[in-house]
Design an enzyme around this catalytic site. Structure first.
Site, PDB file in Angstrom:
ATOM      1  N   SER A 129     -17.251  43.677  50.062  1.00  7.26           N
ATOM      2  CA  SER A 129     -16.274  42.928  50.843  1.00  7.26           C
ATOM      3  C   SER A 129     -14.956  43.708  50.946  1.00  7.26           C
ATOM      4  O   SER A 129     -14.935  44.805  51.499  1.00  7.26           O
ATOM      5  CB  SER A 129     -16.086  41.530  50.242  1.00  7.26           C
ATOM      6  OG  SER A 129     -15.412  40.672  51.123  1.00  7.26           O
ATOM      7  N   ASP A 157     -24.407  35.501  55.720  1.00  8.19           N
ATOM      8  CA  ASP A 157     -23.054  35.592  55.154  1.00  8.19           C
ATOM      9  C   ASP A 157     -22.106  34.690  55.949  1.00  8.19           C
ATOM     10  O   ASP A 157     -21.981  34.811  57.170  1.00  8.19           O
ATOM     11  CB  ASP A 157     -22.586  37.049  55.219  1.00  8.19           C
ATOM     12  CG  ASP A 157     -21.340  37.331  54.418  1.00  8.19           C
ATOM     13  OD1 ASP A 157     -20.394  36.526  54.477  1.00  8.19           O
ATOM     14  OD2 ASP A 157     -21.302  38.382  53.733  1.00  8.19           O
ATOM     15  N   HIS A 216     -22.813  35.961  50.945  1.00  5.83           N
ATOM     16  CA  HIS A 216     -21.760  36.891  50.514  1.00  5.83           C
ATOM     17  C   HIS A 216     -21.667  37.027  49.001  1.00  5.83           C
ATOM     18  O   HIS A 216     -20.808  37.740  48.503  1.00  5.83           O
ATOM     19  CB  HIS A 216     -20.415  36.384  51.065  1.00  5.83           C
ATOM     20  CG  HIS A 216     -19.340  37.427  51.149  1.00  5.83           C
ATOM     21  ND1 HIS A 216     -19.401  38.502  52.016  1.00  5.83           N
ATOM     22  CD2 HIS A 216     -18.157  37.563  50.477  1.00  5.83           C
ATOM     23  CE1 HIS A 216     -18.310  39.240  51.889  1.00  5.83           C
ATOM     24  NE2 HIS A 216     -17.543  38.699  50.963  1.00  5.83           N
TER      25      HIS A 216
END
Length: 287
Positions: free
Chosen positions: A156, A232, A265
């Site tokens: 991320s 995600d 995620h």
């Protein structure tokens, strides 16, 4: 770590024949104490029959994380032990009394974005780019267990950090990979908020920390490996991997983008594919 006057070992856990440690050390770049997770594989022990200085994989975590998220949830130590790789997972930002902070999870402590801030009140401490590129490796690689062969990865915000650091430092890393990276921070809310605060309103300055902007001008064509979960929750609003894919196609830059159907995620996603990433880095580090 050895022979560091400013270093304190906070944790040590036997793990897959090696040791998962956590250290606190003084960072001059960030002007604060930093915590770092370091996994030493069995091959780092001088008594091991295949003992040798071990290559190092640097892992950069995402928003809200500390060093604990990766070392406790990714399951990476098993694969690092098999491959003889040291894993280094620093905290994601400067922290402590006197370090600037903000409301919300996406700015301030826990959200360093791996840039060198130029705006007050952030510029005194928020220099995570220099910390990861220069100070952290100097600290790690002064230990005789570590070689100077490096790879870098992250998730991320940390995937963004891994990509831009590898792209901006040709020859410094043997390989780079990322999970669900913020590939174009200049064009998404997380990045716009952070870059506006840390770097100011000049969007030209933001391009120096934006992977989509960088791939067209880099000197080294280091292949990029990116895994992205198809489920995600941040895919369309904040991550937008198609922008990196298009930029790499325009520039002729090698990219392997793997869309993983159904994955979100979280560290469930990371732990599912971290073994493949470590094998990828191990092959490059041995080359």
């Amino acid at each position: 770590m050895t022979d560091h006057d400013s270093t304190e070992r906070l944790e040590r856990h036997a793990c897959f024949g090696g040791w998962q440690d956590v250290y606190r050390h003084r960072s001059e770049v960030l002007d604060c104490q930093m915590t770092v997770g370091v996994y030493f594989p069995p091959q780092a022990d001088p008594s091991h029959p295949r003992h040798a200085p071990c290559p190092v994989l640097y892992w950069l975590s995402g928003l809200t994380c500390t060093e604990q998220n990766f070392i406790g949830k990714a399951g990476a130590q098993r694969y690092a032990a098999e491959q003889g790789i040291i894993l280094v997972a620093p905290d994601t930002s400067p922290r402590g009394e006197g370090v600037a902070d903000a409301e919300g999870y996406d700015l301030g402590q826990g959200a360093g974005f791996y840039v060198n801030a130029t705006r007050e009140p952030w510029s005194r401490h928020y220099r995570m780019y220099d910390y990861v590129v220069e100070e952290l490796p100097a600290w790690v690689e002064s230990d005789p267990a570590a070689s100077d062969a490096r790879a870098i990865s992250g998730h991320s915000m940390g995937g963004h950090g891994a990509l831009i650091i590898a792209l901006k430092n040709p020859g410094r890393y043997r390989s780079v990979s990322a999970f669900a990276p913020i590939v174009a921070p200049s064009r998404v809310g997380w990045g716009e908020k952070a870059f506006g605060a840390y770097l100011g309103g000049d969007r030209e300055a933001w391009k120096a920390y934006d992977a989509v902007e960088l791939v067209g001008s880099v000197r080294e064509r280091l292949p990029l490996l990116v895994d992205q979960g198809g489920g995600d929750e941040f895919l369309d609003a904040q991550l937008r991997p198609q922008l990196l894919q298009a930029a790499c196609e325009r520039a002729g830059h090698p990219l392997q983008l793997r869309m993983r159907a159904g994955y979100d995620h979280s560290y469930y996603f990371i732990s599912s594919f971290i073994g493949e990433h470590i094998a990828y880095h191990a092959a490059a580090l041995r080359a």
